[in-house]
Design a protein around this motif. Structure first.
Motif, PDB file in Angstrom:
ATOM      1  N   GLY A  30      10.142   4.508  12.614  1.00 33.59           N
ATOM      2  CA  GLY A  30       9.833   5.538  11.637  1.00 33.59           C
ATOM      3  C   GLY A  30       9.073   4.881  10.508  1.00 33.59           C
ATOM      4  O   GLY A  30       8.794   3.681  10.556  1.00 33.59           O
ATOM      5  N   CYS A  31       8.726   5.658   9.490  1.00 35.44           N
ATOM      6  CA  CYS A  31       7.945   5.113   8.378  1.00 35.44           C
ATOM      7  C   CYS A  31       8.244   5.939   7.137  1.00 35.44           C
ATOM      8  O   CYS A  31       8.234   7.176   7.203  1.00 35.44           O
ATOM      9  N   LEU A  32       8.491   5.263   6.020  1.00 35.13           N
ATOM     10  CA  LEU A  32       8.793   5.982   4.777  1.00 35.13           C
ATOM     11  C   LEU A  32       7.607   6.821   4.306  1.00 35.13           C
ATOM     12  O   LEU A  32       7.791   7.755   3.531  1.00 35.13           O
ATOM     13  N   SER A  33       6.404   6.521   4.800  1.00 32.77           N
ATOM     14  CA  SER A  33       5.218   7.303   4.446  1.00 32.77           C
ATOM     15  C   SER A  33       4.991   8.479   5.400  1.00 32.77           C
ATOM     16  O   SER A  33       4.073   9.272   5.179  1.00 32.77           O
ATOM     17  N   ASP A  87       0.596  -4.061   9.879  1.00 29.88           N
ATOM     18  CA  ASP A  87      -0.392  -3.006  10.137  1.00 29.88           C
ATOM     19  C   ASP A  87      -0.743  -2.242   8.856  1.00 29.88           C
ATOM     20  O   ASP A  87      -1.906  -1.871   8.653  1.00 29.88           O
ATOM     21  N   HIS A  88       0.275  -1.985   7.998  1.00 28.37           N
ATOM     22  CA  HIS A  88      -0.006  -1.244   6.754  1.00 28.37           C
ATOM     23  C   HIS A  88      -1.055  -1.956   5.905  1.00 28.37           C
ATOM     24  O   HIS A  88      -1.813  -1.308   5.178  1.00 28.37           O
ATOM     25  N   LEU A  89      -1.104  -3.295   5.981  1.00 32.07           N
ATOM     26  CA  LEU A  89      -2.073  -4.043   5.167  1.00 32.07           C
ATOM     27  C   LEU A  89      -3.492  -3.888   5.696  1.00 32.07           C
ATOM     28  O   LEU A  89      -4.457  -4.214   5.006  1.00 32.07           O
ATOM     29  N   PRO A 132       0.809  -1.228   0.000  1.00 31.69           N
ATOM     30  CA  PRO A 132       0.000   0.000   0.000  1.00 31.69           C
ATOM     31  C   PRO A 132       0.845   1.282   0.000  1.00 31.69           C
ATOM     32  O   PRO A 132       0.376   2.330  -0.452  1.00 31.69           O
ATOM     33  N   GLN A 133       2.097   1.181   0.463  1.00 29.48           N
ATOM     34  CA  GLN A 133       2.960   2.369   0.474  1.00 29.48           C
ATOM     35  C   GLN A 133       3.396   2.786  -0.929  1.00 29.48           C
ATOM     36  O   GLN A 133       3.945   3.878  -1.090  1.00 29.48           O
ATOM     37  N   VAL A 134       3.190   1.911  -1.925  1.00 34.17           N
ATOM     38  CA  VAL A 134       3.411   2.316  -3.312  1.00 34.17           C
ATOM     39  C   VAL A 134       2.087   2.262  -4.083  1.00 34.17           C
ATOM     40  O   VAL A 134       2.063   2.066  -5.292  1.00 34.17           O
ATOM     41  N   GLN A 188       5.420  -6.503  12.445  1.00 30.25           N
ATOM     42  CA  GLN A 188       4.167  -5.959  12.984  1.00 30.25           C
ATOM     43  C   GLN A 188       3.838  -4.594  12.358  1.00 30.25           C
ATOM     44  O   GLN A 188       2.679  -4.295  12.060  1.00 30.25           O
ATOM     45  N   HIS A 189       4.884  -3.778  12.127  1.00 32.95           N
ATOM     46  CA  HIS A 189       4.692  -2.465  11.495  1.00 32.95           C
ATOM     47  C   HIS A 189       4.151  -2.638  10.066  1.00 32.95           C
ATOM     48  O   HIS A 189       3.173  -1.989   9.679  1.00 32.95           O
ATOM     49  N   GLU A 190       4.793  -3.523   9.294  1.00 32.65           N
ATOM     50  CA  GLU A 190       4.375  -3.708   7.894  1.00 32.65           C
ATOM     51  C   GLU A 190       3.002  -4.381   7.814  1.00 32.65           C
ATOM     52  O   GLU A 190       2.177  -4.035   6.963  1.00 32.65           O
TER      53      GLU A 190
HETATM   54 ZN    ZN Z   1       5.558   2.218   7.549  1.00 32.41          ZN
END
Ligand code: ZN
Length: 177
Positions: free
Chosen positions: A100-103, A146-148, A52-54, A142-144
């Motif tokens: 942190g997060c690239l988004s 969550d993005h889903l 989803p980040q792309v 867990q971070h990634e």
């Molecule tokens: Zn992220």
């Protein structure tokens, strides 16, 4: 040849949607997406990136832990694609550490996560995998994951006082390690 993709920033609706399961991990579009995600996360000094980040609404992410400018103390592992990932078990202990997060550029937060998780996913060869992850890699998963589900790390903070800028993170945290 892999392409470096544009990273969706906080506020883009795709980051708040529930991503769709992938029916065929071997589809050329999925294999190309994996190559592009690995190129994108590497070029951005990330340790993980989710589809989803792309701006792709599919249940797939990359974990690519290695030391870099944003995470100087990250452990080294080969970039690994995880398709339709699930957390099957977690051990009760929850620990807080910086993410942190690239988004969400320029921002760090002290995020509570399970220290150990048992996970399942399909790898890029189409094989079902089960793994126990701990510490930093468990945190990335867990971070990634969550993005889903349309969740970002800011949603997990206990307090807005657990947010600092990237500049302060580098000054207070990285240089003290
Ligand atoms: Zn992220």
């Amino acid at each position: 040849m892999a392409t470096i993709l544009e990273i969706s920033q906080l506020g883009h609706p795709v980051l708040r949607r529930t991503a769709q399961p992938i029916a065929n991990s071997q589809a050329p579009g999925i294999q190309d997406l994996i190559d592009d995600l690995i190129a994108t996360v590497t070029s951005a000094n990330g340790v993980g990136i989710a589809a989803p980040q792309v701006n792709v609404d599919q249940r797939l992410f990359i974990i690519a832990s290695r030391p870099n400018l944003r995470y100087p103390h990250a452990p080294v592992m080969e970039p690994t694609a995880m398709i339709n990932p699930r957390i099957t078990t977690h051990v009760g202990e929850v620990v807080k550490d910086w993410e942190g997060c690239l988004s969400i550029p320029g921002t760090r937060g002290l995020v509570p996560r399970y220290r150990m998780v048992e996970v399942e996913y399909v790898d890029r060869q189409g094989r079902q995998q089960t793994q126990v992850l701990t510490d930093f890699v468990a945190r990335i998963f867990q971070h990634e994951h969550d993005h889903l589900d349309g969740i970002v790390f800011l949603d997990r903070l206990e307090s807005t006082r657990d947010i600092i800028t990237e500049q302060e993170y580098q000054r207070q945290v990285v240089q003290q390690l």
